[in-house]
Scaffold this motif. Structure first.
Motif, PDB file in Angstrom:
ATOM      1  N   LEU A  34     -26.986 -11.711  76.778  1.00  0.00           N
ATOM      2  CA  LEU A  34     -27.174 -12.947  77.335  1.00  0.00           C
ATOM      3  C   LEU A  34     -27.079 -14.214  76.337  1.00  0.00           C
ATOM      4  O   LEU A  34     -26.289 -15.331  76.500  1.00  0.00           O
ATOM      5  CB  LEU A  34     -28.612 -13.107  77.515  1.00  0.00           C
ATOM      6  CG  LEU A  34     -29.165 -12.716  78.945  1.00  0.00           C
ATOM      7  CD1 LEU A  34     -30.517 -12.925  78.990  1.00  0.00           C
ATOM      8  CD2 LEU A  34     -28.607 -13.595  80.056  1.00  0.00           C
ATOM      9  N   ASP A  35     -27.191 -13.794  74.951  1.00  0.00           N
ATOM     10  CA  ASP A  35     -27.024 -14.977  74.180  1.00  0.00           C
ATOM     11  C   ASP A  35     -25.523 -14.968  73.831  1.00  0.00           C
ATOM     12  O   ASP A  35     -25.225 -16.291  73.645  1.00  0.00           O
ATOM     13  CB  ASP A  35     -27.694 -14.565  72.568  1.00  0.00           C
ATOM     14  CG  ASP A  35     -29.095 -14.319  72.384  1.00  0.00           C
ATOM     15  OD1 ASP A  35     -29.638 -15.085  73.213  1.00  0.00           O
ATOM     16  OD2 ASP A  35     -29.712 -13.681  71.681  1.00  0.00           O
ATOM     17  N   MET A  88     -23.175 -14.440  75.776  1.00  0.00           N
ATOM     18  CA  MET A  88     -22.814 -15.293  77.016  1.00  0.00           C
ATOM     19  C   MET A  88     -23.041 -16.673  77.144  1.00  0.00           C
ATOM     20  O   MET A  88     -22.135 -17.742  77.617  1.00  0.00           O
ATOM     21  CB  MET A  88     -23.137 -14.579  78.325  1.00  0.00           C
ATOM     22  CG  MET A  88     -22.817 -13.272  78.474  1.00  0.00           C
ATOM     23  SD  MET A  88     -21.086 -12.765  79.328  1.00  0.00           S
ATOM     24  CE  MET A  88     -21.632 -12.699  80.794  1.00  0.00           C
ATOM     25  N   THR A  89     -24.096 -17.074  76.702  1.00  0.00           N
ATOM     26  CA  THR A  89     -24.718 -18.560  76.599  1.00  0.00           C
ATOM     27  C   THR A  89     -24.047 -19.186  75.583  1.00  0.00           C
ATOM     28  O   THR A  89     -23.356 -20.380  75.813  1.00  0.00           O
ATOM     29  CB  THR A  89     -26.226 -18.737  76.413  1.00  0.00           C
ATOM     30  OG1 THR A  89     -26.776 -17.496  77.216  1.00  0.00           O
ATOM     31  CG2 THR A  89     -26.904 -19.876  76.830  1.00  0.00           C
TER      32      THR A  89
END
Lengths: 1147, 140
Positions: free
Chosen positions: B134-135, B137-138
């Motif tokens: 997630l990190d 991708m963000t």
């Protein structure tokens, strides 16, 4: 933990607070808030600050300009506020929106907030379903992950069908994380709606065999649950679990599964728990796991907490499954490591393991007795508590005084309500079971009431009073006990400055009121006076005062001296409490009319039934007069209500005045209660305490037998016998212990010696030759003089189920010992009871009506049994040790004996149904259990009003079987019309006998397991026990319900619980509906009410009376099924059955 | 099963709470106050397990931070005790790079480890995998 690690982690708190150097990013708003809260001094300030924060947040979240990124930050702050205890419900909908609209991190936080804010039943949760559906279909794996995570956290149960196919599909996904999370979501679905996932059990198996260990581990959660519910159904998987554990223990997993060099410890623990459930009471299955348990115990050499956590599970498993000597030895050694460890956490766990293990092997306690003594005085109360728990389990008649003393000491120091309640209950239980004499019992109970205070659960005083009131077989002994209680309470009340708890005062006043007459030397007036002193005290509650006044009323019956009466009247006659006032006036009336008093308050009749004329027939004349005088006849409340309602709705066309025309004679029958209703009820309320005592269960449970009080007098009576039988054993042990300790103590300090002394008094009667098994614990030495009470039995059985693992000792071991008791007592009462018992055994229908008899003896022939238990030599020490109860000889399980030669099964012994049953539809005969001597067949007969289980007991041996008993344990949700014990005193060789059980289902359930056991004796030798299980299905209890279409319509509207589901159909032919309904009729025994066009209705009922209606409609290849019932679970269960059946429809 | 998971600082302020059984908000605060009263004053040489009503509290202290788990009697106290440490090691591994307050991320990590009161993952790299992804991708 190493110091290095400690240091690294000491930096951790800073992780959770704001780093001052960080940029003022969005997250720092939360940081500012946290810092603000941290700096505040008072709770009020905090409340002010948070309220302000919430107001600001409320504005921000509803502002249209707030971006998703800001929204995420707001939600985190809302989470924080709610965590501090301030509700932030205005933000819930925004959490759902963020999960819907956000991407990646925002979406994740949205889901997170939803899972923290909402509960399973929250209505907003429905709004989430679509988002989850969409994300499950997403091509982004992270979104799929999130959707699966939230589904495994909370999901509305009725929406499961919507996502289930998608989740199932994910089980085949190429990524392990998706497969793993899908399994966890299914686990959640299984938790909240087991019926919905029943059809995918095969897929669980696939998950168990997944190539990825993570997916396999996830499936274990489901299996642990499934196996707990039905251990028999998964025995075939034992090998798989063993293989997995072997691989894990052998280090076959990737290194990143290790935790401090121990391979996947939590996985090992989970597997050990599963194996424990599978191997319990099952030798063959247990044998499969011996190797791996041995390896686990050996492998755990690393000195780390986590290895001890695994060892703890190993010990429990080894002691739960079928025993194996060298494993037990290893486990015992391991247990020693725990207990002797200087680390307190390990010591605690060691004690916990020990209290588990001693259920099988009391020797271990003796090994560690000194450590236990030390723990008993440990400075940490939790260690003390666990030690007391351990002692509670080894209590016998010889050490009860010491152990109870230790418990009371602990209670006096403890302030914790929860602990007090549980411990007080244990003390009371031990006191009732093992009290050595009257004095000790009363004094111990006094201590219980004083220490327990008003936290004491009401069943303790109730049981105690019942014991006193019902007495035992010996009137003299009963009176002595009561007299001792009276004396003791009078002495306590004389101490003027002590405040006793209310419940204790209530007990005292009841006993004094009932039994003061026994104390001939004391003046009744004095007793009344001392009770009266309590009445004026403000510390005494009104409820207690009512008890006291009742006692005083009873006491006035004993004396004609009414000197004190005016004082009592003055105190209570003016009381603000109407109940007290009423009671005092009654007292006055009764004193004036001695005749009534003697009838109302008979002496020592607290256990007798009071015949209450509930119809108040003595008022008939009065009612008739009133009606004759023109009064309206009485209508019960609900009838008035109904009439009122119907009058509101419908116009009344009846001529006025007709209702008055009823004749006095007829209405006097229906309307008896009205004129006197008021006075009657007031009388009830005023007598509430007395009525409560006399009428409530607390004192008058029919058929309840008493526990306590036997050995006091029997010891005296049987002094000589006692000495010859019991004391050599016990004394011998004490001295053995003492000499053993004396040798060691030669050079020890006084304190040490004191401990040794304590040890010898605590562990007395637990000698190695004198092993007490826990099942037999309740029947140890002095217990033999006692009748068993229902309560105690209940507790025992509870104990049994709670730690069912102890069941290694077959319950038969306690039967002979019980029999010994009965025989040795041999008093006339028992004699007659035995006769009665025999009568009931030969005449099964009587059993249910003779509950007490059934309770005490489950159909064995005493003489036989006695011989058995005396005759069989204890050849196998290791086994007999486990089975023997100190004073009784050993009963060996039949399979150990070589005397009996196995016979060939006789083919001519097939059971057959009697003609009257054969005409009903019935199942095939099924062999439920068998050995070389006996066989048990079952057959289900689907009668219109019940399910009949016919059991055929066949004696295949060449000798007669005596005292066979079939005992069936009913599970929750089943109800039998009569007794579930079936005794067969004598079954001739090569014959079959039959019994039947009539069952109803009270709680709908797709499948229930009926378990039971057969016990029998062969040629007056060993008692053998075989267990069996029968699967019953919902469909066994479903019967057609014949209704007309109109009746169906009415009923349909009156039922509230419904479920609806679309079942897809492969065919589109117009015949499909017909076909489907006919299949349902055939398979589920539904009654087809009507078929009109594409719709059909059918009805059925669950025995005995719950009806369920089905409506189905066929359209474009889809069959919409709609079920309604008055019972919540039934439609669900039936729907499941429908799904199953519809799949079979031949198309 | 595990009934709840709490992070509390030395002053008795809740830093994180996760309940695995439904409980009303005001009941939670009462419960937390009791737990803090029961655990925080204990000394190092006392047992790390505390009885509280029908719950067994297992706690572990890291400098000024306490981690408390509430378990029922089917759980193994020592395993819970080590679970706390595993959790802390995961936090240590993740937050060593970016140090700032992250209530949401700690929750996300916890959700990977415990679901419905059951330990569902203890493999550190697997616990962190979704969050790290997630990190990444963000950032990009």
């Amino acid at each position: 933990m190493s110091d290095v690690m400690e240091k690294t982690l000491s930096a951790l708190p800073s992780l959770l607070s704001l780093d001052p150097g960080a940029k003022l990013s969005a997250a720092s708003k939360l940081g500012a808030l946290i810092r603000g809260v941290t700096e505040l001094a008072s709770k009020q300030d905090e409340e002010k600050l948070i309220k302000k924060e919430l107001a600001a947040l409320k504005e921000q979240v509803s502002a249209p300009t707030t971006s998703l990124k800001q929204m995420r930050e707001c939600l985190v702050r809302l989470i924080y506020c709610e965590m501090l205890g301030y509700e932030a419900s205005f933000g819930y909908i925004h959490a759902i929106k963020l999960a819907q609209q956000g991407s990646l991190m925002e979406k994740r936080v949205g889901y997170l907030a939803v899972s923290l804010f909402l509960s399973e039943s929250h209505e907003l949760l429905l709004l989430l379903v679509n988002t989850v559906l969409k994300d499950l279909q997403s091509t982004n794996l992270l979104e799929v992950c999130m959707a699966l995570t939230i589904a495994s956290q909370l999901f509305p149960p009725d929406m499961i069908p919507a996502v289930l196919p998608l989740v199932e599909e994910k089980l085949q996904h190429s990524k392990e994380i998706i497969r793993r999370k899908a399994v966890l979501a299914l686990y959640k679905f299984y938790l909240i709606a087991p019926n919905q996932v029943q059809h995918i059990h095969d897929k669980f198996r696939k998950a168990l065999c997944d190539r990825d260990p993570g997916v396999m581990a996830a499936s274990l959660h489901i299996y642990l649950l499934l196996i707990k519910e039905n251990p028999g159904g998964y025995k075939d998987l034992t090998r798989s679990f063993v293989t997995i554990l072997k691989q894990v223990v052998g280090g076959k997993l990737a290194v990143d599964f290790n935790y401090h060099s121990v391979p996947a410890p939590w996985l090992q623990i989970q597997l050990l728990r599963i194996l424990r459930l599978l191997g319990k009471d099952d030798q063959i299955t247990s044998e499969l796991m011996y190797d791996v348990l041995d390896e686990s115990l050996r492998r755990a050499e690393i000195n780390h907490n986590i290895t001890y956590a695994i060892l703890f599970e190993c010990i429990q498993t080894v002691y739960t499954i079928h025993p194996k000597a060298d494993l037990l030895e290893m486990a015992a050694k391991c247990n020693g490591k725990f207990i002797l460890s200087p680390k307190i956490n390990l010591k605690y766990l060691g004690l916990k393991a020990l209290s588990y293990v001693i259920q099988q092997d009391l020797n271990l306690v003796l090994q560690h007795q000194m450590t236990i003594i030390e723990c008993l005085d440990h400075s940490d109360p939790i260690i003390k508590r666990e030690t007391l728990e351990l002692l509670y389990r080894i209590t016998n008649a010889q050490n009860v005084a010491v152990i109870v003393q230790k418990m009371l000491d602990y209670l006096r120091q403890s302030k914790d309500e929860y602990i007090t309640i549980s411990l007080v209950g244990k003390v009371a239980e031990l006191a009732e079971k093992y009290a050595p004499n009257n004095e000790w019992f009363i004094q111990t109970m006094n201590a219980v009431f004083s220490v327990g205070g008003d936290m004491i659960p009401s069943d303790i005083p109730n049981n105690f009073l019942r014991l006193l009131a019902e007495g035992f077989d010996d009137e003299v002994e009963d009176e002595q006990l009561r007299l001792y209680a009276v004396n003791s309470y009078l002495a306590l009340l004389e101490k003027s400055n002590i405040q006793y708890p209310q419940r204790f005062l209530q007990v005292m006043s009841w006993v004094l009121g009932e039994y003061s007459y026994l104390k001939t030397e004391a003046k009744v007036e004095d007793v009344i006076r001392s009770l009266h002193c309590l009445l004026v005290k403000s510390s005494v509650s009104l409820e207690t005062k009512a008890w006291i006044l009742n006692a005083i009323t009873k006491l006035f019956r004993l004396t004609l001296n009414v000197e004190v009466l005016p004082e009592v009247m003055q105190t209570c006659g003016n009381s603000m409490d109407s109940c007290l006032r009423q009671c005092s006036f009654e007292l006055k009336q009764l004193v004036e009319n001695r005749e009534i008093m003697n009838t109302v308050l008979p002496l020592d009749k607290s256990c007798d039934d009071i015949v209450v004329d509930a119809s108040l027939s003595f008022l008939d004349g009065f009612v008739a007069d009133a009606l004759g005088g023109g009064a309206a006849p009485y209508k019960p409340h609900h009838q008035r209500q109904e009439e009122k309602l119907s009058q509101e709705k419908v116009l009344n066309f009846e001529p006025y005045g007709l209702s008055f025309a009823t004749s006095p004679q007829t209405s006097s029958v229906t309307g008896r209660q009205s004129p006197t209703g008021l006075s009657f009820s007031s009388e009830i309320s005023c007598n509430s305490t007395e009525a409560g005592l006399k009428d409530s269960d607390s004192l008058k449970l029919d058929g309840v037998k008493k526990v306590w009080g036997k050995e006091g007098y029997l010891r005296k009576k049987k002094e000589s016998k006692e000495e010859t039988v019991a004391s050599p054993n016990s004394e011998g042990d004490v001295t053995a212990d003492c000499t053993f300790t004396a040798e060691k103590t030669a050079g020890l300090s006084a304190e040490e010696r004191e401990k040794q002394l304590l040890a010898s008094s605590l562990f007395v009667g637990l000698g190695s030759n004198n092993l007490v098994n826990l099942m037999g614990k309740t029947q140890s030495t002095t217990q033999k003089f006692r009748r068993k009470s229902k309560i105690v039995e209940g507790q025992n059985s509870h104990e049994r189920t709670m730690s069912a693992q102890k069941a290694i000792v077959p319950p038969l071991a306690e039967i002979p010992s019980l029999m010994d008791n009965v025989l040795e007592r041999c008093n006339p009462f028992q004699e007659s009871k035995e006769n009665l018992l025999r009568k009931t055994t030969s005449d099964p229908p009587d059993v249910s009506s003779e509950e007490p008899a059934k309770e005490s003896g489950e159909s064995w022939t005493p003489s036989n049994n006695l011989q058995t238990s005396r005759a069989v030599p204890s050849s196998k020490e290791s086994v007999s040790g486990l089975f023997a109860d100190g004073n009784f000889d050993i009963v060996q399980p039949a399979n150990c004996s070589s005397a009996l030669v196995a016979r060939e099964p006789i083919s001519g012994l097939t059971p057959s149904l009697p003609v009257e049953l054969a005409e009903h539809s019935h199942s095939k005969f099924e062999l439920v259990c068998a050995n070389e001597n006996i066989a048990l067949f079952s057959c289900k007969v689907w009668k219109a009003d019940c399910l009949l289980i016919i059991l055929f007991f066949t004696n295949r041996s060449s000798i007669e079987v005596t005292n066979a008993t079939i005992n069936i344990a009913l599970t929750d949700g089943l109800e039998a019309c009569e007794s579930t014990d079936f005794p067969f005193p004598l079954v001739e060789s090569l014959t079959t006998v039959r019994c039947q059980l009539c069952l109803q289902m009270t709680k709908p359930c797709a499948r229930v397991l009926l378990t039971g056991c057969v016990m029998y004796h062969l040629e007056s030798s060993q008692c053998t026990q075989e267990e069996f299980a029968l699967a019953l299905f919902l469909t066994d209890f479903i019967r057609p319900l014949k209704l007309s279409t109109e009746e169906f319509g009415h009923l349909w509207l009156s039922l509230s619980n419904d479920v609806k589901q679309n079942l897809s159909f492969t065919s589109n032919s117009p015949e499909a509906l017909n076909l489907a309904l006919r299949t349902l009729q055939q398979e589920l025994k539904l009654h087809i009410v009507d078929i009109i066009g594409a719709e059909g209705i059918a009805a059925c009922q669950l025995l005995s009376s719950t009806s369920c209606l089905l409506h189905c409609r066929f359209h474009a290849g889809v069959l919409s099924v709609w079920l309604r019932s008055g019972c919540g679970v039934l439609p669900d269960c039936l729907l499941y059955e429908c799904q199953r059946v519809i799949r079979k429809v031949p198309l | 099963m595990i009934k709840f998971f709490l992070l509390v600082n030395k002053q008795g302020q809740i830093r994180l709470s996760r309940y695995y059984e439904p409980m009303k908000i005001h009941k939670r605060t009462l419960l937390e106050a009791d737990i803090i009263k029961n655990c925080l004053p204990r000394t190092k040489d006392q047992c790390s397990f505390v009885e509280y009503k029908d719950v067994k509290l297992v706690y572990r202290q890291y400098a000024a931070l306490f981690v408390v788990i509430g378990i029922d009697d089917t759980e193994n106290e020592l395993a819970a005790y080590e679970l706390i440490h595993n959790f802390v090691e995961v936090l240590d591994k993740y937050f060593s790079r970016v140090i700032m307050f992250n209530l949401d991320k700690v929750h996300i990590i916890l959700d990977e480890m415990i679901l419905n009161g059951r330990v569902v993952e203890t493999n550190k790299s697997r616990i962190l995998a979704p969050l790290l992804a997630l990190d990444k991708m963000t950032e990009s």
